[in-house]
Design a protein around this motif. Sequence first.
Motif, mmCIF file in Angstrom:
data_model
loop_
_atom_site.group_PDB
_atom_site.id
_atom_site.type_symbol
_atom_site.label_atom_id
_atom_site.label_comp_id
_atom_site.label_asym_id
_atom_site.label_seq_id
_atom_site.Cartn_x
_atom_site.Cartn_y
_atom_site.Cartn_z
ATOM 1 N N UNK A 62 0.819 -1.217 0.000
ATOM 2 C CA UNK A 62 0.000 0.000 0.000
ATOM 3 C C UNK A 62 0.852 1.266 0.000
ATOM 4 N N UNK A 63 1.957 1.268 0.718
ATOM 5 C CA UNK A 63 2.816 2.454 0.743
ATOM 6 C C UNK A 63 3.414 2.714 -0.632
ATOM 7 N N UNK A 64 3.828 1.661 -1.312
ATOM 8 C CA UNK A 64 4.392 1.858 -2.650
ATOM 9 C C UNK A 64 3.324 2.342 -3.626
ATOM 10 N N UNK A 102 5.016 7.218 7.111
ATOM 11 C CA UNK A 102 6.223 6.406 7.278
ATOM 12 C C UNK A 102 7.431 7.331 7.296
ATOM 13 N N UNK A 103 8.546 6.818 7.774
ATOM 14 C CA UNK A 103 9.753 7.632 7.884
ATOM 15 C C UNK A 103 10.405 7.859 6.526
ATOM 16 N N UNK A 104 11.268 8.837 6.485
ATOM 17 C CA UNK A 104 12.011 9.124 5.256
ATOM 18 C C UNK A 104 12.861 7.924 4.826
ATOM 19 N N UNK A 156 11.264 1.995 -0.101
ATOM 20 C CA UNK A 156 10.159 1.736 -1.030
ATOM 21 C C UNK A 156 10.505 2.239 -2.429
ATOM 22 N N UNK A 157 11.143 3.404 -2.504
ATOM 23 C CA UNK A 157 11.556 3.933 -3.811
ATOM 24 C C UNK A 157 12.582 3.013 -4.473
ATOM 25 N N UNK A 158 13.444 2.433 -3.674
ATOM 26 C CA UNK A 158 14.435 1.496 -4.213
ATOM 27 C C UNK A 158 13.734 0.293 -4.846
#
Length: 105
Positions: A15-17, A40-42, A48-50
Motif C-alpha cells: 500500500x505504501x508503494x 512512514x519515515x524518510x 520503497x523507492x528502491x
Amino acid sequence: MLTYQWKGLSALGDATRRAIVELLADGPRPVGEIARELPVTRPAVSQHLKVLKEAGLVLDRQDGTRRLYQLDPAGVGALRAYFDGFWDRALTAFKQAAEHGQEKQ
C-alpha cells in the motif's frame, strides 16, 4: 507467465508503494516531500523507492543537492499494457457470448 517474471506487479502489492506511485503521478518529487505525505519515515520511503526503481516503475535524477524521483513511463506503460490485455480478452469474450446468444434466438 509474465506475472511471475515482472517485478512491477509485486512492487505494487504494498500500500505504501502504491501511495508513492500515486504521489509521483503528479510529477517528480524529492524523498522528503514524499515522506511528508505518508505515515512512514524518510528512510522507509527511500527503501520503497528502491523497490519501485528495481521494478522499473520509478526513475531518479540528481537536481542540485537533492534527488528527484518520478514515474518511469516505460515501466508504467508496460503495466498498463499488461492490464489492457485483460480488458481486451474480457471484451472479446463478451462479444462472443453476445453473438452466440443471438444465434440461439
